[in-house]
Design an enzyme around this catalytic site. Structure first.
Site, PDB file in Angstrom:
ATOM      1  N   HIS A   1      -7.140   0.998  -6.728  1.00  0.00           N
ATOM      2  CA  HIS A   1      -7.382   0.089  -5.597  1.00  0.00           C
ATOM      3  C   HIS A   1      -8.040  -1.192  -6.151  1.00  0.00           C
ATOM      4  O   HIS A   1      -9.214  -1.453  -5.906  1.00  0.00           O
ATOM      5  CB  HIS A   1      -8.276   0.780  -4.566  1.00  0.00           C
ATOM      6  CG  HIS A   1      -8.284   0.133  -3.219  1.00  0.00           C
ATOM      7  ND1 HIS A   1      -7.519  -0.983  -2.910  1.00  0.00           N
ATOM      8  CD2 HIS A   1      -8.985   0.426  -2.083  1.00  0.00           C
ATOM      9  CE1 HIS A   1      -7.749  -1.325  -1.652  1.00  0.00           C
ATOM     10  NE2 HIS A   1      -8.625  -0.494  -1.130  1.00  0.00           N
TER      11      HIS A   1
ATOM     12  N   GLN B   1      -9.996  -3.808  -3.946  1.00  0.00           N
ATOM     13  CA  GLN B   1     -11.325  -3.356  -3.552  1.00  0.00           C
ATOM     14  C   GLN B   1     -12.337  -3.658  -4.658  1.00  0.00           C
ATOM     15  O   GLN B   1     -13.440  -4.155  -4.394  1.00  0.00           O
ATOM     16  CB  GLN B   1     -11.279  -1.842  -3.287  1.00  0.00           C
ATOM     17  CG  GLN B   1     -12.616  -1.254  -2.877  1.00  0.00           C
ATOM     18  CD  GLN B   1     -13.058  -1.762  -1.508  1.00  0.00           C
ATOM     19  OE1 GLN B   1     -12.309  -1.706  -0.558  1.00  0.00           O
ATOM     20  NE2 GLN B   1     -14.285  -2.273  -1.425  1.00  0.00           N
TER      21      GLN B   1
ATOM     22  N   CYS C   1     -16.544   1.575   0.084  1.00  0.00           N
ATOM     23  CA  CYS C   1     -15.372   0.724   0.322  1.00  0.00           C
ATOM     24  C   CYS C   1     -14.970   0.718   1.795  1.00  0.00           C
ATOM     25  O   CYS C   1     -14.276  -0.195   2.228  1.00  0.00           O
ATOM     26  CB  CYS C   1     -14.211   1.202  -0.533  1.00  0.00           C
ATOM     27  SG  CYS C   1     -13.805   2.938  -0.265  1.00  0.00           S
TER      28      CYS C   1
ATOM     29  N   ASP D   1     -17.197   7.136  -1.758  1.00  0.00           N
ATOM     30  CA  ASP D   1     -15.958   6.948  -0.991  1.00  0.00           C
ATOM     31  C   ASP D   1     -15.655   8.294  -0.331  1.00  0.00           C
ATOM     32  O   ASP D   1     -16.270   9.316  -0.668  1.00  0.00           O
ATOM     33  CB  ASP D   1     -14.833   6.532  -1.960  1.00  0.00           C
ATOM     34  CG  ASP D   1     -13.486   6.298  -1.271  1.00  0.00           C
ATOM     35  OD1 ASP D   1     -13.466   6.124  -0.032  1.00  0.00           O
ATOM     36  OD2 ASP D   1     -12.448   6.282  -1.976  1.00  0.00           O
TER      37      ASP D   1
ATOM     38  N   ARG E   1     -13.609  -8.770   0.666  1.00  0.00           N
ATOM     39  CA  ARG E   1     -12.184  -8.508   0.466  1.00  0.00           C
ATOM     40  C   ARG E   1     -11.391  -9.793   0.722  1.00  0.00           C
ATOM     41  O   ARG E   1     -10.452 -10.111  -0.003  1.00  0.00           O
ATOM     42  CB  ARG E   1     -11.693  -7.400   1.419  1.00  0.00           C
ATOM     43  CG  ARG E   1     -12.322  -6.029   1.205  1.00  0.00           C
ATOM     44  CD  ARG E   1     -11.909  -5.431  -0.124  1.00  0.00           C
ATOM     45  NE  ARG E   1     -10.461  -5.357  -0.238  1.00  0.00           N
ATOM     46  CZ  ARG E   1      -9.709  -4.358   0.254  1.00  0.00           C
ATOM     47  NH1 ARG E   1     -10.279  -3.331   0.830  1.00  0.00           N
ATOM     48  NH2 ARG E   1      -8.394  -4.374   0.111  1.00  0.00           N
TER      49      ARG E   1
ATOM     50  N   ARG F   1       0.886  -1.183   0.000  1.00  0.00           N
ATOM     51  CA  ARG F   1       0.000   0.000   0.000  1.00  0.00           C
ATOM     52  C   ARG F   1       0.910   1.215   0.000  1.00  0.00           C
ATOM     53  O   ARG F   1       1.734   1.383   0.898  1.00  0.00           O
ATOM     54  CB  ARG F   1      -0.913   0.002   1.220  1.00  0.00           C
ATOM     55  CG  ARG F   1      -1.674   1.308   1.383  1.00  0.00           C
ATOM     56  CD  ARG F   1      -2.806   1.209   2.359  1.00  0.00           C
ATOM     57  NE  ARG F   1      -3.909   0.458   1.805  1.00  0.00           N
ATOM     58  CZ  ARG F   1      -5.160   0.486   2.278  1.00  0.00           C
ATOM     59  NH1 ARG F   1      -5.444   1.218   3.328  1.00  0.00           N
ATOM     60  NH2 ARG F   1      -6.096  -0.226   1.719  1.00  0.00           N
TER      61      ARG F   1
HETATM   62  N1   CP Z   1     -11.368  -0.389   1.932  1.00  0.00           N
HETATM   63  C1   CP Z   1     -10.108  -0.477   2.396  1.00  0.00           C
HETATM   64  O1   CP Z   1      -9.141  -0.643   1.656  1.00  0.00           O
HETATM   65  O2   CP Z   1     -10.003  -0.428   3.750  1.00  0.00           O
HETATM   66  P1   CP Z   1      -8.641  -0.224   4.593  1.00  0.00           P
HETATM   67  O3   CP Z   1      -8.103   1.122   4.216  1.00  0.00           O
HETATM   68  O4   CP Z   1      -9.064  -0.304   6.027  1.00  0.00           O
HETATM   69  O5   CP Z   1      -7.695  -1.321   4.218  1.00  0.00           O
HETATM   70  N1  NVA Z   2      -9.885   6.682  -1.493  1.00  0.00           N
HETATM   71  C1  NVA Z   2      -9.559   6.213  -0.175  1.00  0.00           C
HETATM   72  C2  NVA Z   2      -9.827   4.744  -0.077  1.00  0.00           C
HETATM   73  C3  NVA Z   2      -9.569   4.131   1.283  1.00  0.00           C
HETATM   74  C4  NVA Z   2      -9.789   2.660   1.272  1.00  0.00           C
HETATM   75  C5  NVA Z   2      -8.114   6.545   0.149  1.00  0.00           C
HETATM   76  O1  NVA Z   2      -7.259   6.383  -0.732  1.00  0.00           O
HETATM   77  O2  NVA Z   2      -7.833   6.972   1.266  1.00  0.00           O
END
Ligand code: CP
Ligand code: NVA
Length: 311
Positions: free
Chosen positions: A133, A136, A267, A227, A295, A105
């Protein structure tokens, strides 16, 4: 199947369909507590988790998922990624000597390609970048298939920021033949390359349409997705975004413009009172926690495919 999962664009529509079919099979088996041959798919494999941003769902589901496939997880603290400690390509070349895959990440998507280019022995998974993502979107499509059987010909309206989640949702939806509508304030639309690939990846006549007016975008939709307005890494823009996005909140009035049985998707994490009202979040239309559960199943299916032909 591809060697990495950095983007839905690494998959063909067939790869995506196969992965989702396996995800459904793995979910059924887990619920029934039946043994599957996939329980050893990652036996003897080590998977590093390297997260430069916070995570609840992604971290927990990868940890459990790798374990349920017979592999082991190594948590790698994100401070090893600081450029003044060691260049990223050296981090990758070290990890390549010990682990089989790294779930990352991070910020720019380009940081993922530094890994794939400097450590060809590693499988790399995008656990969220600034741009995409994809994990997701796998869970999102699994959730919709559970409710609808197929997403083909359905209309999914995403309301809010044209961000990483929106991009991967568009990729996956178009590949499965869903019509995608994206409503964002001016200046917050999808990156231009998303519209550019849309024609190439869309199946069964699926179309991508972009809107500024959220009310127009959700009219008659089968699902409304939102989101956060401020993604991780954009915190300094929080006040400005809260103002700019205020008419993009998904509330009862917004849901009422969609089909009577429309689903609400998120999400998570959700900010009630901002991008979604508490009522909608807690309504029977909301499938946000199904998405969160999926997930686990969807990522397990993706990992099985990722390791299927690794010697
Ligand atoms: N939706 C999602 O990716 O959640 P987290 O940021 O908690 O991993
Ligand atoms: N768009 C959000 C998604 C979190 C799962 C972010 O990148 O923070």
């Amino acid at each position: 199947m591809p060697k990495h999962f950095l983007s839905l664009l690494d998959y063909t529509p067939d790869d995506l369909a196969r992965t989702l079919a396996l995800a459904a099979e793995l979910k059924t088996a887990r619920r029934a507590r039946t043994a599957t041959p996939h329980a050893t798919a990652l036996a003897g494999r080590h998977v590093g988790l390297l997260f430069e941003k916070p995570s609840l769902r992604t971290r927990v589901t990868f940890t459990i998922g790798v374990g349920e496939l017979g592999g082991s997880v190594v948590d790698i603290p994100s401070d090893v990624m600081h450029a003044d400690r060691e260049p990223l390509h050296d981090v990758a070349r070290n990890l390549e000597r010990w682990v089989d895959a790294v779930v990352i990440r991070t910020f720019a998507q380009a940081r993922l390609t530094i890994f794939t280019e400097s450590a060809p022995g590693l499988r790399i998974v995008n656990a969220l970048s600034d741009e995409e993502h994809p994990c997701q979107a796998l869970a999102d499509m699994q959730t919709l298939q559970e409710h609808w059987g197929s997403v083909e010909g359905r209309t999914i309206a995403f309301v809010g920021d044209g961000n990483n989640v929106a991009t991967s949702l568009v990729h996956a939806g178009l590949m499965l033949g869903a019509h995608m509508r994206i409503a964002t304030p001016k200046g917050y639309g999808l990156p231009p390359d998303v519209a550019e690939v849309a024609g190439r990846i869309a199946m069964k006549g699926a179309e991508l349409k972009q809107y500024v007016d959220p009310k127009e975008a959700v009219k008659g939709a089968d699902a409304i997705y939102t989101d956060v307005w401020t993604s991780m890494g954009q915190e300094v823009e929080y006040a400005e975004r809260s103002k700019t996005f205020s008419r993009y909140q998904v509330n009862d009035a917004m849901m009422a413009r969609a089909k009577a049985d429309a689903l609400f998707m998120h999400c998570l994490p959700a900010h009630r009172g901002q991008e979604v009202s508490d009522d909608v979040m807690e309504s029977s239309a909301s499938v946000a926690f199904d998405q969160a559960e999926n997930r686990l199943h969807a990522q397990k299916a993706m990992l099985v495919a990722l390791f299927a032909d690794k010697g």
